[in-house]
Design a protein around this motif. Structure first.
Motif, PDB file in Angstrom:
ATOM      1  N   GLN A 123      23.089  -8.167  59.836  1.00  0.00           N
ATOM      2  CA  GLN A 123      22.648  -6.673  59.409  1.00  0.00           C
ATOM      3  C   GLN A 123      21.824  -6.645  58.265  1.00  0.00           C
ATOM      4  OE1 GLN A 123      23.830  -4.191  61.299  1.00  0.00           O
ATOM      5  NE2 GLN A 123      24.618  -6.037  62.692  1.00  0.00           N
ATOM      6  N   SER A 126      15.873  -6.944  58.788  1.00  0.00           N
ATOM      7  CA  SER A 126      15.219  -5.859  59.495  1.00  0.00           C
ATOM      8  C   SER A 126      14.267  -6.035  60.483  1.00  0.00           C
ATOM      9  CB  SER A 126      14.574  -5.107  58.286  1.00  0.00           C
ATOM     10  OG  SER A 126      14.031  -3.769  58.637  1.00  0.00           O
ATOM     11  N   PRO A 127      14.489  -5.618  61.818  1.00  0.00           N
ATOM     12  CA  PRO A 127      15.754  -4.839  62.249  1.00  0.00           C
ATOM     13  C   PRO A 127      16.887  -5.584  62.348  1.00  0.00           C
ATOM     14  CG  PRO A 127      14.229  -5.392  64.070  1.00  0.00           C
ATOM     15  CD  PRO A 127      13.620  -5.869  63.058  1.00  0.00           C
ATOM     16  N   ALA A 128      18.037  -5.267  62.138  1.00  0.00           N
ATOM     17  CA  ALA A 128      19.291  -5.497  62.452  1.00  0.00           C
ATOM     18  C   ALA A 128      19.281  -6.644  63.420  1.00  0.00           C
ATOM     19  CB  ALA A 128      20.566  -5.009  62.354  1.00  0.00           C
ATOM     20  N   LEU A 129      19.759  -7.798  63.501  1.00  0.00           N
ATOM     21  CA  LEU A 129      20.157  -8.715  64.675  1.00  0.00           C
ATOM     22  C   LEU A 129      21.271  -8.622  65.364  1.00  0.00           C
ATOM     23  CD1 LEU A 129      18.554 -11.739  62.833  1.00  0.00           C
ATOM     24  CD2 LEU A 129      17.406 -10.353  64.205  1.00  0.00           C
ATOM     25  N   GLN A 130      21.349  -8.318  66.771  1.00  0.00           N
ATOM     26  CA  GLN A 130      22.326  -7.875  67.367  1.00  0.00           C
ATOM     27  C   GLN A 130      22.838  -9.079  68.339  1.00  0.00           C
ATOM     28  OE1 GLN A 130      23.960  -4.911  67.010  1.00  0.00           O
ATOM     29  NE2 GLN A 130      22.553  -4.547  65.266  1.00  0.00           N
ATOM     30  N   PRO A 152      17.086  -8.054  67.641  1.00  0.00           N
ATOM     31  CA  PRO A 152      17.807  -6.579  67.847  1.00  0.00           C
ATOM     32  C   PRO A 152      17.975  -6.299  69.010  1.00  0.00           C
ATOM     33  CG  PRO A 152      15.279  -6.595  67.152  1.00  0.00           C
ATOM     34  CD  PRO A 152      15.996  -8.236  67.451  1.00  0.00           C
ATOM     35  N   ASN A 153      17.548  -6.808  70.291  1.00  0.00           N
ATOM     36  CA  ASN A 153      17.698  -6.433  71.654  1.00  0.00           C
ATOM     37  C   ASN A 153      17.961  -7.473  72.657  1.00  0.00           C
ATOM     38  OD1 ASN A 153      16.551  -3.683  70.937  1.00  0.00           O
ATOM     39  ND2 ASN A 153      14.586  -4.903  70.523  1.00  0.00           N
TER      40      ASN A 153
END
Length: 181
Positions: A123, A126-130, A152-153
């Motif tokens: 988190q 940047s961007p948060a890693l999902q 992130p995607n």
């Protein structure tokens, strides 16, 4: 061939070679035939996170990490995570998290929860890693490490996983050459 993978391979080897896959390499892209290129001895260190990031620039916001297997401690170590993760190094036990599972089972995994490896660091990026995709780096059946790309995607294309497998095979080949030197 993917030009970025070829460029990374050349950087790893420190020399230009003609890339012609063998039947074994085509059938098993993340494995190296033992001794296949042991006559070559010029090798540079493992790729930096910045170099890996350029290879995976088709995955917006990604953070690729190269984990090397430490046989002495039976763990995976990443000594050069990106500064955006705000950690000095990453260590995972074999079997722990996504990357550890891939190391233990020697099978790739795609679209797993990035927090299983990174915890809160996922988190902070940047961007948060999902999510993440991981592939083992193998020399025959010997574990060298794991290449994990955090994103992130979700990974939507099989081509992205195939690219990771080609990079893992190049890294394994480079490590086999270094070990023979």
């Amino acid at each position: 061939y993917d030009p970025q993978v070829v460029d990374l391979f050349i950087a790893l080897k420190g020399e230009t070679t003609k890339m012609t896959p063998t039947a074994t390499e085509s059938a098993s892209p993340a494995r190296v035939v033992p001794g296949a290129l042991l006559s070559r001895t010029t090798v540079t260190p493992a790729p930096s996170t910045a170099r890996l990031s350029t290879v995976f620039d088709d995955i917006p916001g990604c953070a690729p990490l190269l984990y090397i297997y430490d046989r002495t401690h039976d763990q995976l170590r990443c000594d050069r995570p990106p500064a955006s993760m705000q950690v000095d190094s990453r260590q995972l036990a074999v079997g722990s998290g996504v990357t550890g599972w891939v190391a233990a089972n020697r099978r790739p995994m795609i679209n797993a929860d990035a927090a299983l490896d990174l915890g809160d660091a996922a988190q902070r990026h940047s961007p948060a890693l999902q999510v993440c995709a991981s592939v083992p780096i193998l020399d025959d059946d010997r574990l060298i490490g794991v290449l994990t790309v955090y994103s992130p995607n979700p990974f939507l294309e099989q081509a992205q996983l195939e690219k990771m497998e080609r990079v893992a095979a190049s890294i394994a080949e480079s490590c086999a050459i270094k070990a023979a030197a």
